[in-house]
Scaffold this active site. Structure first.
Site, short mmCIF file in Angstrom:
data_model
loop_
_atom_site.label_atom_id
_atom_site.label_comp_id
_atom_site.label_asym_id
_atom_site.label_seq_id
_atom_site.Cartn_x
_atom_site.Cartn_y
_atom_site.Cartn_z
N ARG A 1 -9.68 37.96 14.64
CA ARG A 1 -9.76 36.50 14.54
C ARG A 1 -10.51 36.05 13.29
O ARG A 1 -10.28 34.97 12.78
CB ARG A 1 -10.49 35.91 15.76
CG ARG A 1 -9.75 36.09 17.08
CD ARG A 1 -10.42 35.19 18.13
NE ARG A 1 -10.06 35.55 19.50
CZ ARG A 1 -8.97 35.14 20.13
NH1 ARG A 1 -8.10 34.38 19.50
NH2 ARG A 1 -8.73 35.51 21.37
N ASP B 1 4.96 29.95 20.01
CA ASP B 1 5.79 31.14 20.04
C ASP B 1 6.92 30.89 21.04
O ASP B 1 7.91 30.25 20.72
CB ASP B 1 4.88 32.31 20.42
CG ASP B 1 5.53 33.67 20.36
OD1 ASP B 1 6.35 33.89 19.46
OD2 ASP B 1 5.22 34.52 21.20
N PHE C 1 4.43 39.84 14.72
CA PHE C 1 3.13 39.54 15.33
C PHE C 1 2.06 39.43 14.25
O PHE C 1 1.83 40.37 13.50
CB PHE C 1 2.75 40.61 16.37
CG PHE C 1 1.65 40.13 17.27
CD1 PHE C 1 1.92 39.30 18.35
CD2 PHE C 1 0.33 40.49 17.01
CE1 PHE C 1 0.90 38.83 19.16
CE2 PHE C 1 -0.70 40.01 17.82
CZ PHE C 1 -0.41 39.19 18.90
P1 IMP Z 1 3.55 30.77 23.68
O1 IMP Z 1 3.11 30.26 25.00
O2 IMP Z 1 4.48 31.95 23.81
O3 IMP Z 1 4.08 29.72 22.76
O4 IMP Z 1 2.31 31.45 23.01
C1 IMP Z 1 1.28 30.79 22.49
C2 IMP Z 1 0.06 31.69 22.42
O5 IMP Z 1 0.41 33.07 22.25
C3 IMP Z 1 -0.74 31.33 21.22
O6 IMP Z 1 -1.73 30.42 21.56
C4 IMP Z 1 -1.32 32.65 20.78
O7 IMP Z 1 -2.58 32.84 21.39
C5 IMP Z 1 -0.39 33.70 21.29
N1 IMP Z 1 0.50 34.25 20.23
C6 IMP Z 1 1.82 34.03 20.07
N2 IMP Z 1 2.31 34.67 18.99
C7 IMP Z 1 1.24 35.30 18.44
C8 IMP Z 1 1.08 36.13 17.27
O8 IMP Z 1 2.00 36.42 16.49
N3 IMP Z 1 -0.18 36.58 17.05
C9 IMP Z 1 -1.26 36.29 17.84
N4 IMP Z 1 -1.14 35.53 18.94
C10 IMP Z 1 0.09 35.03 19.23
MG MG Z 2 -4.22 34.59 21.76
#
Ligand code: IMP
Ligand code: MG
Length: 187
Positions: free
Chosen positions: A171, A109, A158
């Protein structure tokens, strides 16, 4: 298909990736990884808890001996937006010297989690460190990070299911769906 998880499906605004399409993409990815890592010592590092469903399907599509390890990080809490701070909750304790490490994650993300993990692991003598993610949400990137392998690029919404959660729920949905914004409207 709204069979055994019909109650959970009521909280989705729509299904984004169907289980059949996930299975097909995971199979293809497993074949690609099997070709790329032929003759190498491969260690898959799954990131708990979001990647467990993807991880367990992916390993069974890889036709090579693999080692399996798990790490856990937290950055979200019960929210749909990252706090930007990544905490290491569970580390791997095995020696990764000379191993080809493939980090298996549910979604990239902002990119903060994986850039932290990659940097953290890179001090331990691995022969290579790459990233395989089920989903990629490139519009939300805050750091320069590219996954070496991914199955689906998705829009900035999301999503839950197939391992991904909102406040530890959903999940166990077999498909990936967009969570109805009314579920987290109070945030
Ligand atoms: P980042 O560090 O922002 O890249 O986020 C990574 C983590 O955020 C992932 O391992 C997910 O657990 C959570 N995450 C990011 N986007 C989503 C989403 O759309 N749904 C559920 N979890 C998300
Ligand atoms: Mg998560």
């Amino acid at each position: 298909m709204m069979d055994t998880n019909a109650k959970l499906y009521g909280d989705l605004s729509r299904i984004l990736v169907k289980r059949e399409d996930i299975a097909q993409a995971v199979k293809k990815l497993g074949q690609e990884i099997s070709r790329d890592y032929e003759g190498k010592e491969l260690m898959l590092v799954g990131i708990l808890k979001g990647a467990v469903v993807f991880f367990s399907d992916l390993v069974r599509e890889i036709d090579l001996p693999v080692k399996m390890e798990f790490m856990a990080v937290s950055s979200y809490g019960a929210s749909t937006k990252t706090t930007g701070v990544v905490n290491l909750v569970k580390d791997i304790t095995v020696d990764i010297t000379g191993m080809h490490v493939l980090i298996v994650e549910d979604i990239v993300d902002s990119g903060m989690t994986l850039s932290y993990l990659k940097k953290y692991l890179s001090t331990r003598g691995a022969a290579s460190i790459k990233i395989a993610t089920l989903l990629d949400k490139p519009e939300r990137r805050r750091v320069d990070l590219k996954a070496d392998y991914f199955c689906f690029t998705i829009p900035d919404e999301f999503v839950v299911g197939y391992g991904l959660d909102y406040a530890e729920k959903y999940r166990n949905l077999p498909d990936i769906g967009v969570l109805d914004p009314r579920i987290y409207a109070q945030e």
